[in-house]
Design an enzyme around this catalytic site. Structure first.
Site, mmCIF file in Angstrom:
data_model
loop_
_atom_site.group_PDB
_atom_site.id
_atom_site.type_symbol
_atom_site.label_atom_id
_atom_site.label_comp_id
_atom_site.label_asym_id
_atom_site.label_seq_id
_atom_site.Cartn_x
_atom_site.Cartn_y
_atom_site.Cartn_z
ATOM 1 N N SER A 133 -1.468 -3.396 4.663
ATOM 2 C CA SER A 133 -0.631 -2.740 5.941
ATOM 3 C C SER A 133 0.566 -1.557 5.330
ATOM 4 C CB SER A 133 -0.256 -3.633 7.090
ATOM 5 O OG SER A 133 -1.265 -4.520 7.787
ATOM 6 N N HIS A 185 5.511 -3.505 7.987
ATOM 7 C CA HIS A 185 4.452 -1.737 8.520
ATOM 8 C C HIS A 185 5.616 -0.311 8.179
ATOM 9 C CE1 HIS A 185 1.537 -3.914 11.020
ATOM 10 N NE2 HIS A 185 1.271 -3.962 9.955
#
Length: 269
Positions: A133, A185
């Protein structure tokens, strides 16, 4: 009718290879019943010297939903390989993917360190990050700056304006995958902006290959040093020629002594 998949793979060779690697690793993890704690990155394991986890955590996925989301987004972001006219292209893609993997992992550890030391939040000492991610969010961010008119396609039916995709995806992922790492993230987004705005720049094939070489060396030696895997071929025998001086470590290994007497069984790591 859309274009055959074969032609799209040829247009996105680097992206296709990364998707293949991540999928193969996921299959291996499932087959061998490997837990995320064995490959993931946490503050505790990093302090213990498991620096190799910065790499293994990035390419490992435990949940099939997590894998599908990341690979679906990555496939859409593979358009970067086709934007050579904007100064991007496949070489740029590979060079800065390497940067994103390393720097986003280091930034996550830096965030954990700050939260643990400054705010005494011990939870972040043991929380484990895993998944691609960070890199996906990094490329979303870079593309949102370089090509703001693009669209991000997810799962083949959901299309998001790339200019808002990093933060829209941050919210979307947090909803459908509650265990998703918000800080992971976010670190990808921060490094992505640093690259897109030119704060991190100057990568060439030479520097990328050099960086990859150092990563490989650090990966192998940290893997050996942590005891996670025994690389017997890295053991180096001591010099036994009495005419040559030798160096040995005394006590706790921090004091050096020069001697002309050969030292038996010294292992240099």
């Amino acid at each position: 009718m859309g274009r055959p998949l074969f032609y799209e793979i040829l247009e996105k060779p680097a992206t296709s290879c990364i998707i293949g690697i991540c999928s193969a690793i996921w299959f291996y993890i499932q087959k061998k019943n490997i837990g995320y704690q064995h490959v993931g990155l946490s503050y505790e394991t990093a302090v213990e010297g498991h620096h190799w986890r910065i790499i293994t955590s990035a390419f490992s996925h435990i949940s099939v939903l997590h894998l599908v989301f990341n690979m679906s987004a990555l496939w859409s972001l593979g358009v970067v390989e086709q934007l050579g006219h904007l100064g991007l292209g496949m070489a740029y893609y590979l060079q800065y993917t390497l940067v994103l993997v390393v720097l986003s992992g280091l930034l996550v550890l830096g965030m954990y360190h700050f939260l643990i030391k400054r705010f005494k939040i011990e939870y972040f000492r043991r929380v484990t990050a895993v998944g691609y991610s960070c890199v996906v969010f990094g490329w979303m961010t870079i593309l949102s700056v370089k090509q703001p008119s693009s669209k991000l396609d997810l799962f083949g039916f959901l299309s998001l304006p790339i200019s808002f995709a990093p933060f829209e995806s941050l919210i979307f992922t947090s909803i459908i995958v509650p265990q998703a790492s918000f800080l992971g993230h976010l670190s990808g987004i921060i490094v992505g902006y640093a690259i897109a705005w030119g704060l991190i720049h100057g990568m060439t094939n030479y520097w990328a290959v050099s960086m990859l070489g150092w990563i490989a060396v650090i990966f192998v030696f940290s893997l050996k040093r942590s005891g996670a895997y025994d690389f017997n071929f890295l053991e180096i025998e001591s010099v036994t020629d009495p005419s040559l001086p030798s160096v040995r470590f005394i006590g706790n290994g921090r004091t050096l002594q020069m001697s002309t007497v050969p030292v038996e069984g010294v292992e240099i790591v």
